[in-house]
Design a protein around this motif. Structure first.
Motif, PDB file in Angstrom:
ATOM      1  N   PHE A  10      31.747  49.991  35.279  1.00  0.00           N
ATOM      2  CA  PHE A  10      32.466  48.471  35.239  1.00  0.00           C
ATOM      3  C   PHE A  10      33.777  48.378  34.316  1.00  0.00           C
ATOM      4  N   PHE A  11      33.851  48.890  33.308  1.00  0.00           N
ATOM      5  CA  PHE A  11      35.189  48.779  32.546  1.00  0.00           C
ATOM      6  C   PHE A  11      36.259  49.707  33.320  1.00  0.00           C
ATOM      7  N   ALA A  12      36.080  50.484  33.769  1.00  0.00           N
ATOM      8  CA  ALA A  12      36.959  51.252  34.769  1.00  0.00           C
ATOM      9  C   ALA A  12      37.416  50.419  35.723  1.00  0.00           C
ATOM     10  N   ALA A  13      36.498  49.875  36.641  1.00  0.00           N
ATOM     11  CA  ALA A  13      36.777  48.817  37.420  1.00  0.00           C
ATOM     12  C   ALA A  13      37.508  47.757  37.091  1.00  0.00           C
ATOM     13  N   MET A  14      37.203  47.160  35.964  1.00  0.00           N
ATOM     14  CA  MET A  14      38.131  46.137  35.218  1.00  0.00           C
ATOM     15  C   MET A  14      39.390  46.508  34.863  1.00  0.00           C
ATOM     16  N   ALA A  15      39.350  47.598  34.258  1.00  0.00           N
ATOM     17  CA  ALA A  15      40.956  48.215  34.222  1.00  0.00           C
ATOM     18  C   ALA A  15      41.611  48.289  35.274  1.00  0.00           C
ATOM     19  N   PHE A  16      41.368  48.801  36.418  1.00  0.00           N
ATOM     20  CA  PHE A  16      41.928  48.992  37.568  1.00  0.00           C
ATOM     21  C   PHE A  16      42.284  47.767  38.147  1.00  0.00           C
ATOM     22  N   SER A  17      41.358  46.788  38.238  1.00  0.00           N
ATOM     23  CA  SER A  17      41.540  45.423  38.499  1.00  0.00           C
ATOM     24  C   SER A  17      42.587  44.445  38.082  1.00  0.00           C
ATOM     25  N   CYS A  18      42.582  44.628  36.625  1.00  0.00           N
ATOM     26  CA  CYS A  18      43.551  44.168  35.946  1.00  0.00           C
ATOM     27  C   CYS A  18      45.184  44.757  36.273  1.00  0.00           C
ATOM     28  N   LEU A  19      45.017  45.886  36.445  1.00  0.00           N
ATOM     29  CA  LEU A  19      46.459  46.523  36.753  1.00  0.00           C
ATOM     30  C   LEU A  19      46.912  45.861  38.318  1.00  0.00           C
ATOM     31  N   VAL A  20      45.869  45.905  39.325  1.00  0.00           N
ATOM     32  CA  VAL A  20      46.484  45.574  40.628  1.00  0.00           C
ATOM     33  C   VAL A  20      46.542  44.192  40.577  1.00  0.00           C
ATOM     34  N   GLU A  27      41.198  32.530  34.285  1.00  0.00           N
ATOM     35  CA  GLU A  27      40.897  33.091  32.919  1.00  0.00           C
ATOM     36  C   GLU A  27      39.485  33.459  32.903  1.00  0.00           C
ATOM     37  N   GLY A  28      39.310  34.781  32.437  1.00  0.00           N
ATOM     38  CA  GLY A  28      37.843  35.226  32.089  1.00  0.00           C
ATOM     39  C   GLY A  28      37.442  36.128  33.006  1.00  0.00           C
ATOM     40  N   PHE A  29      38.108  36.232  34.208  1.00  0.00           N
ATOM     41  CA  PHE A  29      37.888  36.836  35.460  1.00  0.00           C
ATOM     42  C   PHE A  29      38.923  37.958  35.689  1.00  0.00           C
ATOM     43  N   VAL A  30      38.313  39.250  36.498  1.00  0.00           N
ATOM     44  CA  VAL A  30      39.144  40.164  37.196  1.00  0.00           C
ATOM     45  C   VAL A  30      38.646  40.112  38.748  1.00  0.00           C
ATOM     46  N   GLU A  31      39.622  40.517  39.532  1.00  0.00           N
ATOM     47  CA  GLU A  31      39.225  40.678  40.779  1.00  0.00           C
ATOM     48  C   GLU A  31      38.805  42.112  41.007  1.00  0.00           C
ATOM     49  N   TYR A  32      37.743  42.231  42.164  1.00  0.00           N
ATOM     50  CA  TYR A  32      37.465  43.664  42.274  1.00  0.00           C
ATOM     51  C   TYR A  32      37.002  43.869  43.927  1.00  0.00           C
ATOM     52  N   GLU A  33      37.123  45.022  44.424  1.00  0.00           N
ATOM     53  CA  GLU A  33      36.778  45.260  45.834  1.00  0.00           C
ATOM     54  C   GLU A  33      35.431  45.840  45.815  1.00  0.00           C
ATOM     55  N   VAL A  34      34.518  45.065  46.435  1.00  0.00           N
ATOM     56  CA  VAL A  34      33.199  45.760  46.545  1.00  0.00           C
ATOM     57  C   VAL A  34      32.978  46.986  47.309  1.00  0.00           C
ATOM     58  N   LYS A  35      32.203  47.972  46.664  1.00  0.00           N
ATOM     59  CA  LYS A  35      32.369  49.377  47.238  1.00  0.00           C
ATOM     60  C   LYS A  35      30.870  49.351  47.919  1.00  0.00           C
ATOM     61  N   LYS A  36      30.663  50.260  48.697  1.00  0.00           N
ATOM     62  CA  LYS A  36      29.246  50.446  49.300  1.00  0.00           C
ATOM     63  C   LYS A  36      28.162  50.830  48.191  1.00  0.00           C
ATOM     64  N   GLY A  37      27.181  50.050  48.155  1.00  0.00           N
ATOM     65  CA  GLY A  37      26.160  50.246  47.078  1.00  0.00           C
ATOM     66  C   GLY A  37      26.358  49.452  45.942  1.00  0.00           C
ATOM     67  N   ILE A  73      34.386  38.756  32.771  1.00  0.00           N
ATOM     68  CA  ILE A  73      34.483  39.657  32.036  1.00  0.00           C
ATOM     69  C   ILE A  73      34.321  39.180  30.522  1.00  0.00           C
ATOM     70  N   ASN A  74      34.312  37.951  30.071  1.00  0.00           N
ATOM     71  CA  ASN A  74      34.053  37.263  28.818  1.00  0.00           C
ATOM     72  C   ASN A  74      33.815  35.700  28.874  1.00  0.00           C
ATOM     73  N   ASP A  75      33.235  35.195  27.913  1.00  0.00           N
ATOM     74  CA  ASP A  75      32.873  33.921  28.050  1.00  0.00           C
ATOM     75  C   ASP A  75      33.599  32.651  28.485  1.00  0.00           C
ATOM     76  N   GLU A  76      35.075  33.018  28.590  1.00  0.00           N
ATOM     77  CA  GLU A  76      35.758  32.094  28.884  1.00  0.00           C
ATOM     78  C   GLU A  76      35.700  31.719  30.485  1.00  0.00           C
ATOM     79  N   PHE A  78      33.103  30.877  31.767  1.00  0.00           N
ATOM     80  CA  PHE A  78      32.235  29.849  31.874  1.00  0.00           C
ATOM     81  C   PHE A  78      32.787  28.509  32.030  1.00  0.00           C
ATOM     82  N   SER A  79      34.104  28.438  31.603  1.00  0.00           N
ATOM     83  CA  SER A  79      35.030  27.191  31.749  1.00  0.00           C
ATOM     84  C   SER A  79      35.394  26.875  33.081  1.00  0.00           C
ATOM     85  N   TYR A  80      35.503  27.996  33.958  1.00  0.00           N
ATOM     86  CA  TYR A  80      35.882  27.824  35.282  1.00  0.00           C
ATOM     87  C   TYR A  80      35.270  26.666  36.156  1.00  0.00           C
ATOM     88  N   CYS A  81      35.835  25.841  37.054  1.00  0.00           N
ATOM     89  CA  CYS A  81      35.402  24.928  37.716  1.00  0.00           C
ATOM     90  C   CYS A  81      36.259  24.755  38.986  1.00  0.00           C
TER      91      CYS A  81
END
Length: 203
Positions: A10-20, A27-37, A73-76, A78-81
């Motif tokens: 998860f944290f490796a994916a998070m770091a990759f997503s933050c970079l790309v 705020e409080g999210f990262v984007e992630y491309e779903v992999k098989k499985g 990725i964090n409790d921030e 939860f404020s998304y709407c």
């Protein structure tokens, strides 16, 4: 060991997503491309599962390889709407179920104030969900469709003709036969909150 391995993924994916995708995710999210499985249980802690379903307008059983999703990725997060927290159009109504077909989300408003929101799945092309003002005409906890071969429609609110609000799968796009589908957690909450005669607005 397994928990540690999942956390590292998860944290490796998070770091990759933050970079790309830096600067593009709320705020409080990262984007992630779903992999098989991939599963939500492997990608994020359990306390974020429902939020991830809501934000991505899809349930945890319909993650598609190649799909880009938002991971909390964090409790921030939860404020998304995706909707207004106050809508003056509804301030005279004590309680309202509101659905936005373009955004594929619903909200419950009390005198214009947002109470809670969630994702929907509305009608596909050729079966588009009707729009306008309606009232709850009936409720049925264990309804089965008479029109579509007994398909389960639990926690149903009937509002017009063959149109209902009910619990059903959310694959991340409008594919229903015209009904408004909700996640189970939202369908239960809406079912017990709304009574016959309460107001529904769909646009």
């Amino acid at each position: 060991m397994k928990a540690l391995f999942c956390s590292l993924i998860f944290f490796a994916a998070m770091a990759f997503s933050c970079l790309v995708f830096a600067g593009q995710a709320p705020e409080g999210f990262v984007e992630y491309e779903v992999k098989k499985g991939d599963t939500l249980s492997a990608l994020i802690p359990q306390e974020y599962w429902i939020l991830a379903e809501k934000v991505n307008r899809t349930d945890r059983f319909h993650l598609r390889p190649g799909q880009t999703i938002l991971l909390p990725i964090n409790d921030e997060a939860f404020s998304y709407c995706p909707l207004r927290k106050f809508d003056s159009r509804f301030k005279s109504l004590k309680k309202l179920f509101y659905a936005n077909l373009e955004k594929q989300v619903f909200a419950v408003y009390r005198e214009g104030e947002l109470a809670f929101w969630g994702p929907i799945c509305s009608g596909a092309e050729g079966h588009r969900t009707i729009t306008g003002w309606f009232e709850v005409l009936g409720k049925e906890r264990k309804k089965k469709s008479k029109k579509y071969n007994g398909t389960p429609m639990p926690y149903s609110l009937w509002f017009h003709g063959h149109y209902f609000i009910h619990k059903q799968a959310l694959p991340g796009k409008a594919v229903s036969k015209g009904c408004i589908r909700l996640l189970e957690v939202d369908a239960i909450r809406v079912f017990y909150l709304f009574e016959i005669g309460d107001v529904i607005f769909i646009e």
